[in-house]
Design a protein around this motif. Structure first.
Motif, PDB file in Angstrom:
ATOM      1  N   HIS A 125       9.938  38.483  39.914  1.00 27.78           N
ATOM      2  CA  HIS A 125      10.247  36.846  40.013  1.00 27.78           C
ATOM      3  C   HIS A 125      11.700  37.189  38.722  1.00 27.78           C
ATOM      4  CE1 HIS A 125      12.027  33.063  40.636  1.00 27.78           C
ATOM      5  NE2 HIS A 125      12.098  32.566  39.498  1.00 27.78           N
ATOM      6  N   VAL A 126      11.238  37.945  38.031  1.00 23.63           N
ATOM      7  CA  VAL A 126      12.500  37.796  36.234  1.00 23.63           C
ATOM      8  C   VAL A 126      13.887  38.921  37.346  1.00 23.63           C
ATOM      9  CG1 VAL A 126      12.794  38.187  34.562  1.00 23.63           C
ATOM     10  CG2 VAL A 126      11.594  36.815  34.733  1.00 23.63           C
TER      11      VAL A 126
ATOM     12  N   TYR B 254       4.663  39.303  45.165  1.00 23.39           N
ATOM     13  CA  TYR B 254       5.916  38.843  44.621  1.00 23.39           C
ATOM     14  C   TYR B 254       6.704  38.598  45.934  1.00 23.39           C
ATOM     15  CZ  TYR B 254      10.264  36.878  43.535  1.00 23.39           C
ATOM     16  OH  TYR B 254      11.593  36.199  43.069  1.00 23.39           O
ATOM     17  N   CYS B 255       7.265  37.432  46.985  1.00 22.87           N
ATOM     18  CA  CYS B 255       8.489  37.935  47.767  1.00 22.87           C
ATOM     19  C   CYS B 255       9.585  37.512  47.652  1.00 22.87           C
ATOM     20  CB  CYS B 255       8.055  36.636  48.838  1.00 22.87           C
ATOM     21  SG  CYS B 255       8.791  37.037  50.380  1.00 22.87           S
ATOM     22  N   PRO B 256      10.215  38.014  47.795  1.00 23.06           N
ATOM     23  CA  PRO B 256      11.516  38.072  46.406  1.00 23.06           C
ATOM     24  C   PRO B 256      13.055  36.793  48.254  1.00 23.06           C
ATOM     25  CG  PRO B 256      11.836  40.466  47.074  1.00 23.06           C
ATOM     26  CD  PRO B 256       9.913  39.898  47.719  1.00 23.06           C
ATOM     27  N   ALA B 257      12.232  36.828  49.127  1.00 25.35           N
ATOM     28  CA  ALA B 257      13.047  36.409  49.814  1.00 25.35           C
ATOM     29  C   ALA B 257      12.371  34.178  50.321  1.00 25.35           C
ATOM     30  CB  ALA B 257      12.497  36.633  51.250  1.00 25.35           C
TER      31      ALA B 257
ATOM     32  N   VAL C 235       6.192  44.336  46.958  1.00 20.79           N
ATOM     33  CA  VAL C 235       4.844  43.646  46.488  1.00 20.79           C
ATOM     34  C   VAL C 235       4.005  44.335  46.273  1.00 20.79           C
ATOM     35  CG1 VAL C 235       3.139  43.217  48.154  1.00 20.79           C
ATOM     36  CG2 VAL C 235       4.372  43.551  49.389  1.00 20.79           C
ATOM     37  N   GLY C 236       3.139  44.035  45.458  1.00 28.28           N
ATOM     38  CA  GLY C 236       2.782  43.085  44.013  1.00 28.28           C
ATOM     39  C   GLY C 236       2.099  44.604  43.629  1.00 28.28           C
ATOM     40  N   ILE C 237       1.996  44.978  42.240  1.00 24.84           N
ATOM     41  CA  ILE C 237       0.994  45.909  41.881  1.00 24.84           C
ATOM     42  C   ILE C 237       0.068  46.308  42.652  1.00 24.84           C
ATOM     43  CG2 ILE C 237       1.081  46.215  39.386  1.00 24.84           C
ATOM     44  CD1 ILE C 237      -0.553  43.949  39.073  1.00 24.84           C
ATOM     45  N   ILE C 238      -0.970  45.758  42.533  1.00 24.99           N
ATOM     46  CA  ILE C 238      -2.116  46.179  43.834  1.00 24.99           C
ATOM     47  C   ILE C 238      -2.251  46.546  44.928  1.00 24.99           C
ATOM     48  CG2 ILE C 238      -4.646  45.676  43.635  1.00 24.99           C
ATOM     49  CD1 ILE C 238      -3.331  45.082  41.122  1.00 24.99           C
TER      50      ILE C 238
END
Ligand SMILES: [Zn+2]
Length: 304
Positions: free
Chosen positions: A181-182, A141-144, A40-43
């Motif tokens: 994502h990258v 970001y969700c990799p799934a 999950v994101g930075i925050i």
């Protein structure tokens, strides 16, 4: 920072789910798998620390991430004359710039094709391929499902509660998420999860490396952002100033693990760091920015 008012805002790169209410899906729970800190994101760590509550992403109660957005009103708004006065249209344009950068940079630097990922605008809560989430988790970001998620009201919190002011905090946050994502496309993320499972004692250190690399990728984008253009070749940014870059660095500092712990009144405990200290976050963003080269973002290669 000045955006080019002639640049076309490409709303097909975002999905507007703000009208749909979100949450409440009846899908089959999809476990996040592995450690969850870095997904999950930075925050997220920030808000968990601030709010003190649960994680927001809950695989046990989630929906399946099957909601559909409706971009009709966003499309209208973002093709109007004053589109760039609008927070959501500006953020869409930032997403356009970040993806335009990676479309060129990924094949050049890593020899791999870039695959676009949409950003989902949601309000309050949303179901994702990684489980149900609410705004409290911050952007992630969700990799799934390969999607970036953000509740745009987050920026107000970033400014008011964390003191990270300035417009350029916004593209920095998005560029960090696209950095994930990258990492997902390159397999860095999956590799890191496997390492975490083999070596649970170092799970947090590995998470820090992933996060700092995403900061560094954000810096590399920032360096190259003035070269990005819309589909018609119109430049997206007219200019990005030193002051903008300073705002990104300032944001990176404000959301360092040590800064967050201090702010929440807890003792600073390096064992709990998952995103890196203020100093590290600043350093790695700056490394990406000064080199403009994602290859320089080798947080896994040596000492941080
Ligand atoms: Zn992150």
């Amino acid at each position: 920072m000045e955006l080019n008012e002639n640049a076309r805002v490409d709303t097909s790169q975002v999905e507007d789910r703000r009208g749909s209410g979100g949450g409440g899906g009846m899908g089959i729970p999809i476990p996040i798998g592995g450690g969850r800190g870095g997904i999950v994101g930075i925050i997220i760590a920030v808000l968990v620390a601030l709010v003190g509550g649960g994680f927001g992403l809950n695989a046990a109660t989630n929906g399946g991430g099957s909601e559909q957005g409706d971009n009709t009103s966003l499309e209208q708004k973002c093709s109007a004359q004053d589109a760039l006065q609008q927070l959501d249209c500006r953020n869409t344009l930032y997403v356009n710039s970040i993806q335009a950068y990676w479309r060129t940079a990924m094949p050049e630097v890593f020899g791999e094709q870039y695959r676009p990922s949409k950003t989902v605008f949601f309000s309050q809560n949303v179901s994702t391929g990684c489980g149900a989430a609410d705004s409290g988790v911050g952007p992630f970001y969700c990799p799934a499902d390969d999607l970036v998620y953000i509740d745009l009201t987050f920026y107000r919190l970033l400014a008011d509660q964390l003191g990270a002011q300035g417009e350029f905090a916004q593209p920095y946050v998005l560029a960090h998420e696209y950095g994930h994502h990258v990492q997902d496309l390159l397999g860095t993320e999956a590799q890191m999860r496997r390492q975490q499972q083999r070596d649970p004692q170092n799970a947090n250190t590995l998470s820090v490396k992933l996060e700092l690399q995403a900061d560094c990728y954000a810096g590399a984008w920032a360096k190259n952002a003035t070269g990005t253009a819309d589909e018609q070749g119109q430049k997206i940014f007219k200019s990005i100033t030193d002051q903008d870059i300073q705002q990104a660095i300032d944001t990176a500092e404000k959301i360092g693990d040590d800064a967050i712990q201090q702010r929440s009144g807890r003792p600073v405990n390096p064992d709990e760091f998952t995103h890196g200290t203020s100093e590290q976050r600043k350093q790695w963003f700056t490394k990406g920015f000064s080199t403009g080269d994602p290859k320089a973002c080798d947080t896994f290669g040596g000492s941080l």
